[in-house]
Each structure stands twice: as structure tokens, then as C-alpha cells.
Design an enzyme around this catalytic site. Sequence first.
Site: not given
Length: 330
Positions: A25, A108, A126, A185
Site C-alpha cells: 500500500e 486511506y 482511492d 460497462c
Amino acid sequence: MPWRVGPAERAAGIRPDPYRVWLSEVMLQQTTVAAVRDYFRRFTGRWPDVGALAAAADAEVMAEWAGLGYYARARNLLKCARVVAGDLGGDFPDTPDGLRALPGIGPYTAAAIAAIAFDRPATVVDGNVERVVARLDRVEAPMPGSKPELARLAARLTPEARPGDFAQAMMDLGATICTPRNPACALCPLEGFCKARGAGVQGDLPRKSAKPPKPTRRGYTYVARRDDGAWLLEERPARGLLGGMLGWPGSDWAEAPDPAPPAEAEWRPAGEVRHTFTHFHLILTVLAARLPADATPRRGTLVPGPKFSPGALPTVMRKAHDAARALVEN
């Protein structure tokens, strides 16, 4: 991704290693997965746990980090490892509040570690998650002003069960399907719930406020090599850009910098190099010189040739080396 533990592995009883989650991270902050993957493998190969990293020499860690950018992350990485190894017995806190108390861990990163490593129902937001939520709920207000609303909407979605898997799924959805341009999509499992898709505006969201243009700063940098093969280098101040990294001696970075040669020498122009930081563009005038064997520079440290590796320099300093190399090695 070498830091991931998938759902099937978790079902088999394999748990994420908090050290590896934390390391990944921190590396991924403002850096792409593609860029981080090899760095992560090298770091965990050399320092497989937080105790090993805490015991590492600063210079070795900074050299291994070279090229990832945002070097304050590397300094905070070492500070955090030493707190965890020295004060916490090698165990990371398992709550967002406990994690936020550690050096270099913001909201975060704390939420991501708590969710992924410890299954805490923390909301991980994020840029990818912001984009997914902005489209799901058709949030028209531009970024960054809409960030608090997007975080609230994301929190509403965060489940109590398997929050780590959910967080990673949302991030992956944004990275691979709900992409900034031309989102796929037809492949999205949330297509039927997406308000932006229903209105045909998914490609326009999230909206962003216009950014002010980045200013340009200039500077001088001096690449010198002594006749015995030693290179003249200087450690940058601990605070600020490239803090604690080795680089070439140079001037300040400003609109109109003053030359600051580190030694008496016949400095020859080697061109300019350009580099972009988060908040400004930098143009460096590179000057190169050969120094006699008895040279005593005013600034910097002479590093023997066998101990010098251009790969250990931050990117902008490697650019300067490449520009000056022909003048100082021949």
C-alpha cells in the site's frame, strides 16, 4: 499481484501478511501496479518481514527505492518499520486509528490495511473507488470538492462480511472495467445499478475542477568525476524533495537560481534535463567536470567508482548523469 491473497486462499485458511499489505500500500501511493510489482518482489526478497526492514541501513533502503519517486514514503517506511519492530513487538495495529498513529500512514492506507489484513469493515477509498461510486450514484459535483460525499457513499456500501475482499474488488473494478476513459460497462457486474450508465454520462464522471498550471523552476547541477574514478555526490537534506537521497551537488530550485559550483574546476555545459514533480516542472542545467586526483571540493563526498551505481540515484539525477557521462568518463 504478489501481495494479494485471493478468496480461494483465504477460504483455505491463508491470511494476508500485514507487513506485505502495508508495504504494497505504501509503494502503491501515487504509483502504478506495473511499476510497483518488481520493487515489491525485491524488497520482500531482501527484507521478508518488518524486523528485517527495520534493521536495514537507510542508504540501502533508499537505493532500493530509487526510481519509485516520492521519497518521503521511503523515509517514513523505515520510521514505521522501526516503530512496529521496536515498540510494538513486530505486530501492526489492527484498527484504522491504531494504524494512523504510525509514521507515513494516512486515512486511506490505514483503512486499506485494516480491511485487507485484518477484515475490519473500514471504508477504503482511492481514485478507482471514487470513480466507481461517482458513476454508481451519478455524482455530478466536480472533484476534489465532491470527495467527502464520495467517501460517505462508499461507506454506505462497505459490508461487515469480507470487507478486505470487497475493498480489493472495488479497486480492481475501477482499474480494469470502470476505467477513466471508455469504461467497459457491458462487462460490469454493477451495470444495472449504475445511474450514470442509465443516463449515458458514465464517460463524463467523475467531473474534475480545472487544475492551475504547474510552475516551472530551474536549477544547476554539477556532475564531477575525479581522475581516480571517484564521483562527487551530495546527500540531500532529510526534509524536502528527494530527502536523504544521494545526488549531484547543485543550486536551489527556483525561478532564477544562483550557480553554486561545489569545486574549482573547468565546468563544461552538458545540456539540460527536465523532470516533473507533483507540483512543478524542473529544468536543470547540467555542468560537468573532471577533477584532479588531489581535488578538495567545497561540498559533497567523493564516492569511489566501484561503490557508485547510477541506478541508486533518483530519476532526475540519473538523467543528469546520462547527460554528463560522455564529458566526465572520456
